[in-house]
Motif scaffolding. Structure first.
Motif, PDB file in Angstrom:
ATOM      1  N   PRO A  44     -50.191  73.888 -11.583  1.00 34.25           N
ATOM      2  CA  PRO A  44     -49.168  73.636 -10.505  1.00 34.25           C
ATOM      3  C   PRO A  44     -49.114  72.098 -10.223  1.00 34.25           C
ATOM      4  N   PRO A  45     -47.940  71.669  -9.908  1.00 36.83           N
ATOM      5  CA  PRO A  45     -47.944  70.129  -9.528  1.00 36.83           C
ATOM      6  C   PRO A  45     -48.757  70.119  -8.278  1.00 36.83           C
ATOM      7  N   ARG A  46     -48.870  70.851  -7.331  1.00 32.59           N
ATOM      8  CA  ARG A  46     -49.520  70.526  -6.056  1.00 32.59           C
ATOM      9  C   ARG A  46     -51.051  70.443  -6.329  1.00 32.59           C
ATOM     10  N   ASP A  47     -51.631  71.367  -7.423  1.00 28.37           N
ATOM     11  CA  ASP A  47     -52.885  71.171  -7.622  1.00 28.37           C
ATOM     12  C   ASP A  47     -53.322  69.827  -8.564  1.00 28.37           C
ATOM     13  N   VAL A  48     -52.312  69.426  -9.004  1.00 22.59           N
ATOM     14  CA  VAL A  48     -52.384  68.026  -9.809  1.00 22.59           C
ATOM     15  C   VAL A  48     -52.263  67.270  -8.845  1.00 22.59           C
ATOM     16  N   TRP A  49     -51.349  67.119  -7.972  1.00 23.99           N
ATOM     17  CA  TRP A  49     -51.146  66.010  -6.878  1.00 23.99           C
ATOM     18  C   TRP A  49     -52.444  66.097  -6.100  1.00 23.99           C
ATOM     19  N   LEU A  50     -53.024  67.095  -5.589  1.00 27.72           N
ATOM     20  CA  LEU A  50     -54.518  67.071  -4.864  1.00 27.72           C
ATOM     21  C   LEU A  50     -55.645  66.705  -5.944  1.00 27.72           C
ATOM     22  N   ALA A  51     -55.511  66.805  -7.223  1.00 32.66           N
ATOM     23  CA  ALA A  51     -56.583  66.260  -7.903  1.00 32.66           C
ATOM     24  C   ALA A  51     -56.502  64.543  -7.970  1.00 32.66           C
ATOM     25  N   LEU A  52     -55.324  64.470  -8.474  1.00 29.24           N
ATOM     26  CA  LEU A  52     -54.768  62.920  -8.194  1.00 29.24           C
ATOM     27  C   LEU A  52     -55.512  62.230  -7.197  1.00 29.24           C
ATOM     28  N   CYS A  53     -54.938  62.849  -5.974  1.00 36.14           N
ATOM     29  CA  CYS A  53     -55.662  62.265  -4.743  1.00 36.14           C
ATOM     30  C   CYS A  53     -57.140  62.059  -4.409  1.00 36.14           C
ATOM     31  N   ALA A  54     -57.538  62.878  -4.742  1.00 34.12           N
ATOM     32  CA  ALA A  54     -59.197  63.086  -4.806  1.00 34.12           C
ATOM     33  C   ALA A  54     -59.765  61.985  -5.636  1.00 34.12           C
ATOM     34  N   GLU A  55     -59.277  61.873  -6.952  1.00 32.80           N
ATOM     35  CA  GLU A  55     -59.712  61.068  -7.932  1.00 32.80           C
ATOM     36  C   GLU A  55     -59.432  59.462  -7.308  1.00 32.80           C
ATOM     37  N   LEU A  56     -58.257  59.286  -6.637  1.00 34.99           N
ATOM     38  CA  LEU A  56     -57.880  57.722  -6.250  1.00 34.99           C
ATOM     39  C   LEU A  56     -58.125  57.579  -4.990  1.00 34.99           C
ATOM     40  N   ASP A  57     -58.813  58.382  -4.097  1.00 34.56           N
ATOM     41  CA  ASP A  57     -59.152  58.230  -2.861  1.00 34.56           C
ATOM     42  C   ASP A  57     -57.965  58.042  -1.828  1.00 34.56           C
ATOM     43  N   VAL A  58     -56.955  58.684  -1.958  1.00 31.41           N
ATOM     44  CA  VAL A  58     -55.751  58.931  -1.206  1.00 31.41           C
ATOM     45  C   VAL A  58     -56.329  59.448   0.232  1.00 31.41           C
ATOM     46  N   PRO A  59     -56.055  58.656   1.200  1.00 36.93           N
ATOM     47  CA  PRO A  59     -56.541  59.446   2.554  1.00 36.93           C
ATOM     48  C   PRO A  59     -55.927  60.736   2.516  1.00 36.93           C
ATOM     49  N   VAL A  60     -56.627  61.646   3.353  1.00 38.36           N
ATOM     50  CA  VAL A  60     -56.050  62.988   3.747  1.00 38.36           C
ATOM     51  C   VAL A  60     -54.865  62.904   4.261  1.00 38.36           C
ATOM     52  N   ALA A  61     -54.595  62.215   5.106  1.00 37.33           N
ATOM     53  CA  ALA A  61     -53.387  62.017   5.938  1.00 37.33           C
ATOM     54  C   ALA A  61     -52.304  61.873   5.137  1.00 37.33           C
ATOM     55  N   ARG A  62     -52.347  61.290   3.881  1.00 35.08           N
ATOM     56  CA  ARG A  62     -51.081  61.090   2.991  1.00 35.08           C
ATOM     57  C   ARG A  62     -51.217  62.157   1.894  1.00 35.08           C
ATOM     58  N   ARG A  63     -51.962  63.128   2.022  1.00 36.30           N
ATOM     59  CA  ARG A  63     -51.767  64.136   0.803  1.00 36.30           C
ATOM     60  C   ARG A  63     -50.929  65.215   1.106  1.00 36.30           C
ATOM     61  N   HIS A  64     -50.513  65.659   2.308  1.00 37.08           N
ATOM     62  CA  HIS A  64     -49.791  66.794   2.363  1.00 37.08           C
ATOM     63  C   HIS A  64     -48.370  66.448   3.042  1.00 37.08           C
ATOM     64  N   GLY A  65     -47.484  67.023   2.569  1.00 38.85           N
ATOM     65  CA  GLY A  65     -46.026  67.049   3.014  1.00 38.85           C
ATOM     66  C   GLY A  65     -45.264  65.895   2.382  1.00 38.85           C
ATOM     67  N   VAL A  66     -45.911  65.350   1.413  1.00 38.69           N
ATOM     68  CA  VAL A  66     -45.344  64.385   0.736  1.00 38.69           C
ATOM     69  C   VAL A  66     -44.539  64.653  -0.302  1.00 38.69           C
ATOM     70  N   GLY A  67     -43.481  63.739  -0.619  1.00 42.16           N
ATOM     71  CA  GLY A  67     -42.428  64.129  -1.794  1.00 42.16           C
ATOM     72  C   GLY A  67     -41.336  65.058  -1.213  1.00 42.16           C
ATOM     73  N   ARG A  68     -41.323  65.457  -0.154  1.00 44.72           N
ATOM     74  CA  ARG A  68     -40.363  66.335   0.304  1.00 44.72           C
ATOM     75  C   ARG A  68     -39.325  65.438   0.892  1.00 44.72           C
ATOM     76  N   LEU A  69     -37.857  65.956   0.639  1.00 46.83           N
ATOM     77  CA  LEU A  69     -36.660  65.339   1.167  1.00 46.83           C
ATOM     78  C   LEU A  69     -36.426  66.009   2.410  1.00 46.83           C
ATOM     79  N   GLU A  70     -36.052  65.131   3.250  1.00 46.29           N
ATOM     80  CA  GLU A  70     -35.567  65.723   4.745  1.00 46.29           C
ATOM     81  C   GLU A  70     -34.529  67.010   4.711  1.00 46.29           C
ATOM     82  N   PRO A  71     -34.633  67.898   5.168  1.00 46.17           N
ATOM     83  CA  PRO A  71     -33.637  69.061   5.087  1.00 46.17           C
ATOM     84  C   PRO A  71     -32.074  68.614   5.293  1.00 46.17           C
TER      85      PRO A  71
END
Length: 74
Positions: A44-71
């Motif tokens: 799943p893309p979400r699992d890949v995104w979280l693995a990528l964030c962990a590997e590259l030390d993306v701050p937790v605050a920027r890991r969730h809810g990204v990539g979504r367009l506004e409704p």
């Protein structure tokens, strides 16, 4: 997370490096695959995104809810 949301999240976070990261960086958390290969293999893309964030030390605050367009407004 949809694939399109994953793509937007990666582009927003990594900018010009996003293509190289998705196609060249091998992530142990998704079976020693690149993000592109992991998604193609059905991870799943979400699992890949979280693995990528962990590997590259993306701050937790920027890991969730990204990539979504506004409704859309109705």
């Amino acid at each position: 997370m949809r694939r399109s949301e994953f793509n937007r999240a990666v582009a927003d976070e990594f900018g010009d490096r996003s293509n190289a990261i998705v196609n060249d960086l091998v992530l142990s958390q998704v079976g020693d695959r690149t993000p592109a290969d992991a998604i193609a293999a059905g991870v799943p893309p979400r699992d890949v995104w979280l693995a990528l964030c962990a590997e590259l030390d993306v701050p937790v605050a920027r890991r969730h809810g990204v990539g979504r367009l506004e409704p859309r407004a109705r």
